[in-house]
Design a protein around this motif. Structure first.
Motif: not given
Length: 740
Positions: A256-258, A301-306, A667-668, A710-716
């Motif tokens: 979910a975080v990714k 898993c949050h600390l592993e995020s970029s 990774d976004s 159309e499909k990427d979950p990241d707005g940027d």
């Protein structure tokens, strides 16, 4: 208009008539307008609420329901949009809301009088209006009035509960969402909905699942209303605990975080903190182990995020959970920079009930209130002041003999500054040899190294690689201010002074063993800064008059004596002179070659070669995706700076293959960098070379960009994909405009 209705009583039955084809629609609309303005809509609704009508034809009620809800649409269709203002939706549905209130008041009177009546038709009207998007108009009338009526009247509360409970399941979501969004507080929402979420499975799904886990556009106030509503009744509190467990399960899921956007992660974090603020000590004790397990998995898993925002969210939520489960023992504590988002999250742990609002007092009342506050006992003041007085007396007695001494005047004294080394090799000795034990000399060397390198390019080239190695491994020995920036600037100076050998060294070390992630990211930062400096033209002192107004730079200082009269004369000339085009002198850019042209390949190609080869302590395609994200962004910048260079086409082809290999990365931050690479390629590579060498690849890339948009979950990522598609469209238009 197909079927039009005019109610009138004839033997307590509802009569309808059908419009013949010869009846003028405008005449019918005039009659309907009078019907609405005279308040007959409430009479119609009340008539249908009678028991004998409820027991009648259901088909008739369904037809009547459709005609009431769709009346503005029917009138607009028949009159081709030229309908009277009363049939505008923004006017009609508040009118319908007033009619519903009048019917509810009649129902209240009937119940108090012991008479039976049904509320289900009114519930159907409310549900159908809300599901067709007019929640704001009808609930904007209903909610404020029902809020006042249910404050101290249990019959009105039961009427409200029955009103929402009788809404069909297919319309329940719209009604519940409307009430949650427009209720001024959780206590009001509890009075209006009652235990709806316990009695109705659809309402339970909307409140406990859909609004919290499947949607993330609601405001913080809506979240507080929703979760506060669950916490206000003992029958709903088990649902609050279940909601918290579901939220923590999602928050602690690495998938979910990714794959979910940062906005949804923030939304879930807010919901978790609000739930924690409502939990009582026995409830926390019953699920302490589950909270601890979720906290450990989620913070990992949050600390592993970029993304820095996600890392900070993980820290804040983990601190809050730790504080809740360890009220007396040690709690988890992280170091991070607080911002408005962090402060808002922490404030959610403190409940601010809407029913405890304290009115502001007038000035005279506040003085009285201040006077009524308990004062510190007088004995405490004496005890606090007695000790200092005694100490002052003793110190005065000791200093009596020194009163006649006159202090030295030290206002002119200056701090002695240690002289920095004058030669590059002396700096190397200080930074590596025995001289490094002299802390003051070491600090002076670090501060002076950049300017010394730029003043002595020939001497720097002799030891450039050695100096780059020393700076790459240099660690801070003292608390020198801005050490990281000083070291970085010195590295950039060495790299720009001798680009090829130093670039070869740095890029080779990026994929070597025994380097920390921080050192590898430092290499990338230095390469970007040096490439930017090499690609930008230098300034020189020649001035030029231009029609574009820019800030004026004073190049030659004037004497103090000439400043006054020069300013007066200039202002007088300016006031008497008419100018059609004004301009100011600015520094002209030098017409010098791009120094990055001949060395761009040394910066770019070694970085792109070995990204898919894992090392013992370094795996870009594995757990070190933070460095991979930085690498991708670095390649995008180098590609952009290589515009008009000889190697730009080869760099573009290699970069496109690199992007294509990583386009589905989870990774976004990495995906954002890949999309930035596409932008840099389209802006830097000549259009002719793109079409000649990369046509097929760009067609595939265009299809991929459409999917991302159309499909990427990241707005940027979606924004960057759209930007790239627009760039491709502009290139296409530019080519079509060129004559063949």
């Amino acid at each position: 208009m197909q079927i039009l209705f005019l109610p009138f009583k004839k033997g307590r039955s509802l009569q309808l008539f059908s419009s013949s084809s010869g009846l003028d629609p405008k005449e019918v609309v005039v009659v309907l307008e009078q019907f609405l303005q005279q308040g007959r809509l409430s009479a119609l609704l009340w008539e249908v609420c009678q028991p004998q009508v409820q027991a009648g034809c259901l088909e008739l009620q369904g037809t009547l329901l459709n005609k009431i809800v769709y009346l503005p649409d029917h009138v607009s269709n028949k009159l081709l949009g030229k309908n009277p203002p009363v049939f505008f939706p923004q006017n009609y549905f508040p009118l319908l809301g007033d009619a519903v209130l009048q019917v509810l008041e009649k129902i209240s009177d009937s119940l108090r009088g012991g008479l039976d009546c049904s509320i289900s038709f009114v519930s159907h009207v409310l549900g159908k209006v809300c599901v067709h998007g007019w929640q704001k108009e009808i609930l904007g009338v209903l909610v404020p009035r029902l809020t006042d009526l249910t404050k101290s009247d249990c019959i009105w509360q039961r009427i409200c509960w029955q009103l929402v409970e009788c809404v069909p399941d297919r319309w329940m979501e719209a009604v519940v969402l409307g009430f949650v969004q427009r209720a001024p507080g959780a206590d009001v929402l509890s009075r209006l909905l009652g235990n709806l979420v316990v009695k109705n499975k659809k309402a339970e799904f909307v409140v406990a699942q859909k609004m919290l886990l499947l949607q993330y556009g609601h405001t913080t106030a809506v979240l507080q209303n929703l979760l506060g509503y669950l916490a206000l009744d003992s029958g709903r509190r088990p649902l609050l605990l279940r909601v918290l467990q579901d939220l923590l399960e999602t928050w602690s899921s690495s998938s979910a975080v990714k794959h979910s956007p940062a906005e949804q992660q923030l939304y879930i974090s807010k919901a978790i903190l609000i739930c924690l603020s409502h939990l009582k000590e026995p409830e926390i004790a019953s699920c302490r182990q589950e909270l601890l397990t979720s906290m450990m998995e989620g913070v990992k898993c949050h600390l592993e995020s970029s993304l820095p925002q996600l890392r900070r969210l993980g820290m804040v939520v983990a601190e809050s959970i730790s504080l809740s489960i360890n009220t007396e023992g040690p709690v988890l504590k992280f170091e991070y920079e607080e911002d408005d988002e962090t402060r808002e999250l922490k404030s959610l742990l403190v409940q601010t009930p809407s029913f405890c609002v304290v009115p502001s007092l007038p000035d005279n009342e506040s003085e009285k209130a201040g006077a009524a506050l308990p004062l510190v006992p007088e004995r405490n003041e004496n005890s606090y002041t007695a000790a200092p007085v005694k100490a002052d007396e003793e110190s005065d007695a000791e200093l009596d003999s020194d009163d006649d001494l006159i202090p030295y005047d030290m206002s002119e004294d200056k701090e002695l500054k240690l002289k920095a080394p004058m030669y590059i090799r002396d700096c190397i000795e200080v930074l590596t040899g025995s001289g490094s034990e002299d802390v003051d000399k070491w600090e002076a060397t670090v501060k002076a190294l950049e300017s010394l390198v730029r003043r002595n390019p020939a001497a720097t080239r002799e030891v450039s690689v050695e100096l780059a190695k020393i700076l790459l491994h240099l660690e801070e020995k003292t608390c020198i201010e801005g050490f990281v920036e000083l070291r970085q600037r010195a590295q950039v100076a060495v790299l720009t002074t001798d680009p090829i050998p130093v670039a070869k060294y740095l890029t080779s070390q990026f994929y070597s063993l025994n380097y920390s992630l921080r050192q590898r990211m430092d290499i990338l930062d230095v390469l970007v800064l040096a490439a930017q400096e090499l690609s930008c033209p230098k300034f020189h002192g020649k001035t030029k008059h231009s029609g574009v107004q820019k800030p004026c730079i004073q190049l030659l200082p004037e004497s103090d004596s000439s400043k006054g009269w020069r300013r007066i004369v200039d202002e007088r000339i300016k006031s008497k002179t008419r100018r059609f085009v004004t301009g100011q002198s600015h520094v002209e850019l030098a017409s010098c070659p791009n120094e990055f042209n001949s060395v761009a390949g040394y910066f770019f190609f070694p970085l792109i070669q070995h990204f898919d080869r894992p090392l013992t302590t370094f795996d870009l395609l594995g757990e070190d995706h933070l460095v991979l994200g930085r690498l991708v962004h670095t390649l995008a910048v180098l590609m952009y700076l290589a515009v008009n260079t000889v190697a730009v086409t080869a760099m573009g082809k290699a970069l496109l293959e690199f992007v294509w290999a990583l386009r589905f990365h989870t990774d976004s931050y990495v995906r954002q960098g890949l999309l930035s690479c596409i932008s840099s390629l389209l802006l830097s590579v000549p259009t002719e070379r793109i079409l000649a060498d990369m046509t097929e690849e760009l067609l595939e890339t265009q299809s991929w960009l459409g999917d991302v948009m159309e499909k990427d979950p990241d707005g940027d990522c979606r924004r960057l994909a759209l930007q790239n598609l627009l760039l491709m469209e502009n290139l296409k238009k530019k080519l079509e405009a060129v004559p063949s």
